[in-house]
Design a protein around this motif. Sequence first.
Motif, PDB file in Angstrom:
ATOM      1  N   ALA A   1     -74.203   4.470  19.267  1.00 51.36           N
ATOM      2  CA  ALA A   1     -73.535   5.559  18.556  1.00 51.36           C
ATOM      3  C   ALA A   1     -74.363   6.029  17.368  1.00 51.36           C
ATOM      4  CB  ALA A   1     -72.151   5.109  18.084  1.00 51.36           C
ATOM      5  N   LEU A   2     -74.969   5.098  16.644  1.00 50.31           N
ATOM      6  CA  LEU A   2     -75.810   5.461  15.498  1.00 50.31           C
ATOM      7  C   LEU A   2     -77.035   6.254  15.942  1.00 50.31           C
ATOM      8  CD1 LEU A   2     -75.524   2.078  13.601  1.00 50.31           C
ATOM      9  CD2 LEU A   2     -74.704   4.273  12.752  1.00 50.31           C
ATOM     10  N   ILE A   3     -77.565   5.921  17.133  1.00 47.78           N
ATOM     11  CA  ILE A   3     -78.712   6.664  17.667  1.00 47.78           C
ATOM     12  C   ILE A   3     -78.271   8.051  18.138  1.00 47.78           C
ATOM     13  CG2 ILE A   3     -80.432   6.744  19.520  1.00 47.78           C
ATOM     14  CD1 ILE A   3     -80.538   3.687  19.400  1.00 47.78           C
ATOM     15  N   ARG A   4     -77.209   8.091  18.934  1.00 47.15           N
ATOM     16  CA  ARG A   4     -76.749   9.375  19.479  1.00 47.15           C
ATOM     17  C   ARG A   4     -76.274  10.321  18.394  1.00 47.15           C
ATOM     18  NH1 ARG A   4     -72.821   8.984  24.533  1.00 47.15           N
ATOM     19  NH2 ARG A   4     -72.989  11.224  24.154  1.00 47.15           N
ATOM     20  N   GLY A   5     -75.649   9.754  17.352  1.00 47.80           N
ATOM     21  CA  GLY A   5     -75.177  10.579  16.255  1.00 47.80           C
ATOM     22  C   GLY A   5     -76.264  10.925  15.249  1.00 47.80           C
TER      23      GLY A   5
ATOM     24  N   ALA B   1     -77.495   9.205  13.021  1.00 46.69           N
ATOM     25  CA  ALA B   1     -77.140   8.727  11.687  1.00 46.69           C
ATOM     26  C   ALA B   1     -78.303   7.985  11.049  1.00 46.69           C
ATOM     27  CB  ALA B   1     -75.912   7.820  11.773  1.00 46.69           C
ATOM     28  N   VAL B   2     -79.120   7.342  11.878  1.00 48.24           N
ATOM     29  CA  VAL B   2     -80.310   6.625  11.400  1.00 48.24           C
ATOM     30  C   VAL B   2     -81.454   6.934  12.358  1.00 48.24           C
ATOM     31  CG1 VAL B   2     -79.028   4.744  10.305  1.00 48.24           C
ATOM     32  CG2 VAL B   2     -79.667   4.560  12.711  1.00 48.24           C
ATOM     33  N   THR B   3     -82.643   6.521  11.980  1.00 54.71           N
ATOM     34  CA  THR B   3     -83.792   6.704  12.865  1.00 54.71           C
ATOM     35  C   THR B   3     -83.607   5.877  14.138  1.00 54.71           C
ATOM     36  OG1 THR B   3     -84.946   4.908  11.732  1.00 54.71           O
ATOM     37  CG2 THR B   3     -85.367   7.153  10.957  1.00 54.71           C
ATOM     38  N   ARG B   4     -84.230   6.311  15.221  1.00 54.89           N
ATOM     39  CA  ARG B   4     -84.048   5.662  16.516  1.00 54.89           C
ATOM     40  C   ARG B   4     -84.447   4.183  16.456  1.00 54.89           C
ATOM     41  NH1 ARG B   4     -83.474   7.501  21.708  1.00 54.89           N
ATOM     42  NH2 ARG B   4     -83.661   9.639  20.934  1.00 54.89           N
TER      43      ARG B   4
ATOM     44  N   GLY C   1     -82.040  -3.359  10.945  1.00 54.14           N
ATOM     45  CA  GLY C   1     -81.391  -2.127  11.358  1.00 54.14           C
ATOM     46  C   GLY C   1     -80.175  -1.800  10.521  1.00 54.14           C
ATOM     47  N   LEU C   2     -79.343  -2.789  10.227  1.00 51.24           N
ATOM     48  CA  LEU C   2     -78.147  -2.543   9.421  1.00 51.24           C
ATOM     49  C   LEU C   2     -78.495  -2.233   7.970  1.00 51.24           C
ATOM     50  CD1 LEU C   2     -75.655  -5.204  10.852  1.00 51.24           C
ATOM     51  CD2 LEU C   2     -75.695  -2.738  11.260  1.00 51.24           C
ATOM     52  N   ALA C   3     -79.619  -2.761   7.489  1.00 57.06           N
ATOM     53  CA  ALA C   3     -80.067  -2.402   6.139  1.00 57.06           C
ATOM     54  C   ALA C   3     -80.401  -0.915   6.068  1.00 57.06           C
ATOM     55  CB  ALA C   3     -81.276  -3.244   5.741  1.00 57.06           C
ATOM     56  N   VAL C   4     -81.006  -0.385   7.126  1.00 59.81           N
ATOM     57  CA  VAL C   4     -81.293   1.050   7.177  1.00 59.81           C
ATOM     58  C   VAL C   4     -79.983   1.842   7.188  1.00 59.81           C
ATOM     59  CG1 VAL C   4     -82.333   2.904   8.553  1.00 59.81           C
ATOM     60  CG2 VAL C   4     -83.488   0.691   8.359  1.00 59.81           C
ATOM     61  N   VAL C   5     -78.986   1.336   7.910  1.00 62.84           N
ATOM     62  CA  VAL C   5     -77.672   1.984   7.921  1.00 62.84           C
ATOM     63  C   VAL C   5     -77.070   1.986   6.516  1.00 62.84           C
ATOM     64  CG1 VAL C   5     -75.327   1.904   8.857  1.00 62.84           C
ATOM     65  CG2 VAL C   5     -77.270   1.359  10.334  1.00 62.84           C
ATOM     66  N   GLY C   6     -77.197   0.847   5.810  1.00 65.48           N
ATOM     67  CA  GLY C   6     -76.687   0.771   4.441  1.00 65.48           C
ATOM     68  C   GLY C   6     -77.370   1.761   3.519  1.00 65.48           C
ATOM     69  N   ALA C   7     -78.710   1.887   3.653  1.00 65.61           N
ATOM     70  CA  ALA C   7     -79.449   2.852   2.829  1.00 65.61           C
ATOM     71  C   ALA C   7     -79.018   4.271   3.149  1.00 65.61           C
ATOM     72  CB  ALA C   7     -80.949   2.678   3.070  1.00 65.61           C
ATOM     73  N   ARG C   8     -78.783   4.540   4.426  1.00 62.43           N
ATOM     74  CA  ARG C   8     -78.330   5.882   4.826  1.00 62.43           C
ATOM     75  C   ARG C   8     -76.945   6.176   4.265  1.00 62.43           C
ATOM     76  NH1 ARG C   8     -77.283  10.121   4.939  1.00 62.43           N
ATOM     77  NH2 ARG C   8     -77.213  11.682   6.602  1.00 62.43           N
ATOM     78  N   LEU C   9     -76.101   5.172   4.214  1.00 65.98           N
ATOM     79  CA  LEU C   9     -74.752   5.349   3.660  1.00 65.98           C
ATOM     80  C   LEU C   9     -74.822   5.692   2.181  1.00 65.98           C
ATOM     81  CD1 LEU C   9     -71.731   5.180   4.390  1.00 65.98           C
ATOM     82  CD2 LEU C   9     -71.798   2.768   3.742  1.00 65.98           C
ATOM     83  N   LEU C  10     -75.727   5.047   1.450  1.00 70.25           N
ATOM     84  CA  LEU C  10     -75.901   5.367   0.039  1.00 70.25           C
ATOM     85  C   LEU C  10     -76.450   6.774  -0.139  1.00 70.25           C
ATOM     86  CD1 LEU C  10     -77.394   2.035  -1.356  1.00 70.25           C
ATOM     87  CD2 LEU C  10     -75.051   2.880  -1.605  1.00 70.25           C
ATOM     88  N   GLU C  11     -77.391   7.173   0.695  1.00 68.96           N
ATOM     89  CA  GLU C  11     -77.965   8.519   0.616  1.00 68.96           C
ATOM     90  C   GLU C  11     -76.923   9.583   0.916  1.00 68.96           C
ATOM     91  OE1 GLU C  11     -81.149   8.566   3.363  1.00 68.96           O
ATOM     92  OE2 GLU C  11     -82.433   7.209   2.198  1.00 68.96           O
ATOM     93  N   ALA C  12     -76.043   9.296   1.853  1.00 69.06           N
ATOM     94  CA  ALA C  12     -75.007  10.265   2.214  1.00 69.06           C
ATOM     95  C   ALA C  12     -74.099  10.568   1.034  1.00 69.06           C
ATOM     96  CB  ALA C  12     -74.184   9.735   3.385  1.00 69.06           C
TER      97      ALA C  12
ATOM     98  N   GLY D   1     -81.667   1.990  15.092  1.00 75.30           N
ATOM     99  CA  GLY D   1     -80.618   1.766  16.080  1.00 75.30           C
ATOM    100  C   GLY D   1     -81.043   0.781  17.144  1.00 75.30           C
ATOM    101  N   LEU D   2     -82.307   0.856  17.561  1.00 76.75           N
ATOM    102  CA  LEU D   2     -82.819  -0.078  18.558  1.00 76.75           C
ATOM    103  C   LEU D   2     -82.880  -1.503  18.017  1.00 76.75           C
ATOM    104  CD1 LEU D   2     -85.678   2.059  20.166  1.00 76.75           C
ATOM    105  CD2 LEU D   2     -83.453   1.480  21.164  1.00 76.75           C
ATOM    106  N   CYS D   3     -83.126  -1.652  16.723  1.00 74.87           N
ATOM    107  CA  CYS D   3     -83.101  -2.988  16.103  1.00 74.87           C
ATOM    108  C   CYS D   3     -81.711  -3.609  16.231  1.00 74.87           C
ATOM    109  CB  CYS D   3     -83.499  -2.896  14.629  1.00 74.87           C
ATOM    110  SG  CYS D   3     -85.275  -2.730  14.338  1.00 74.87           S
ATOM    111  N   ILE D   4     -80.677  -2.788  16.044  1.00 69.42           N
ATOM    112  CA  ILE D   4     -79.305  -3.288  16.174  1.00 69.42           C
ATOM    113  C   ILE D   4     -79.020  -3.666  17.624  1.00 69.42           C
ATOM    114  CG2 ILE D   4     -76.868  -2.669  15.943  1.00 69.42           C
ATOM    115  CD1 ILE D   4     -77.738  -0.804  13.627  1.00 69.42           C
ATOM    116  N   ILE D   5     -79.452  -2.823  18.557  1.00 64.42           N
ATOM    117  CA  ILE D   5     -79.245  -3.089  19.976  1.00 64.42           C
ATOM    118  C   ILE D   5     -80.026  -4.319  20.430  1.00 64.42           C
ATOM    119  CG2 ILE D   5     -79.705  -2.154  22.287  1.00 64.42           C
ATOM    120  CD1 ILE D   5     -78.978   0.596  21.222  1.00 64.42           C
TER     121      ILE D   5
END
Length: 238
Positions: free
Chosen positions: A168-172, A174-177, A208-219, A180-184
């Motif tokens: 979902a993070l890749i398709r949306g 929300a983060v770089t591909r 991968g989740l650290a990148v998600v956290g950084a993206r959440l802060l940027e948002a 998302g692949l790191c999470i998968i």
Amino acid sequence: MIVTPVIEGRTIRTRRIGQALALFTAPWAFVIANATDAWSRRGGGSDETAKGALEISAAHPLVDKWGTLAAMVGCILLIPAVLGAMSLVRVSAARLGLVGGVLVIAGYVCYFGLCFQGFATIAMAEHGGATPDHIAVQNLTMNQGFFIGPALVFVIGNLVGTFLLGLALIRGRAVTRWAGLCIIAWPVLHILGGSWGEVAGAVLEAVGLAVVGARLLEAGEQTPLVDSDQVLVTTPTV
């Protein structure tokens, strides 16, 4: 209707930052838990049987205790972490993110209970070890529906849920591909990588989740901040 954009308030900002911090920290608790488990089993053995679980705990009770505690802390922190990840895909990949996120949260809630039960295994291992009576008690615990049900929910949430959330993070977008692949990579290496493959998968998921956290802060930084909460305001046109 004229719609005034939402301005992030103090409560929303606090929740977002808390979720980001959980994304930074929760997966590393599982890195510790998987590393201690791999170290305990470095000489062979498996905790998939009652006898094997008791023997491993008897050989490394202190390591087992701290690894179990780390896993339980990770389970608690993963709930706000996943909610934060879901918020990034609530528009672009809402259904996939919802299904994946709910499965992950349900799975790790069950895993918390399974981990807590593990302290009983450690106690039996420290007081007698893999005796016939202890093996019988452990088998009775592991082979009843009240244990098997949560264990199956955890397996589905851990493997399928994590995969769907990463997708979902890749398709949306929300983060770089690669993030998302790191999470998968976690469910893939968990199945195919063995004990130390699980450690590698946990590390990749943490990145991968650290990148998600950084993206959440940027948002959140893209929205003006105020000192008090405000809500969406709609003004009717005349």
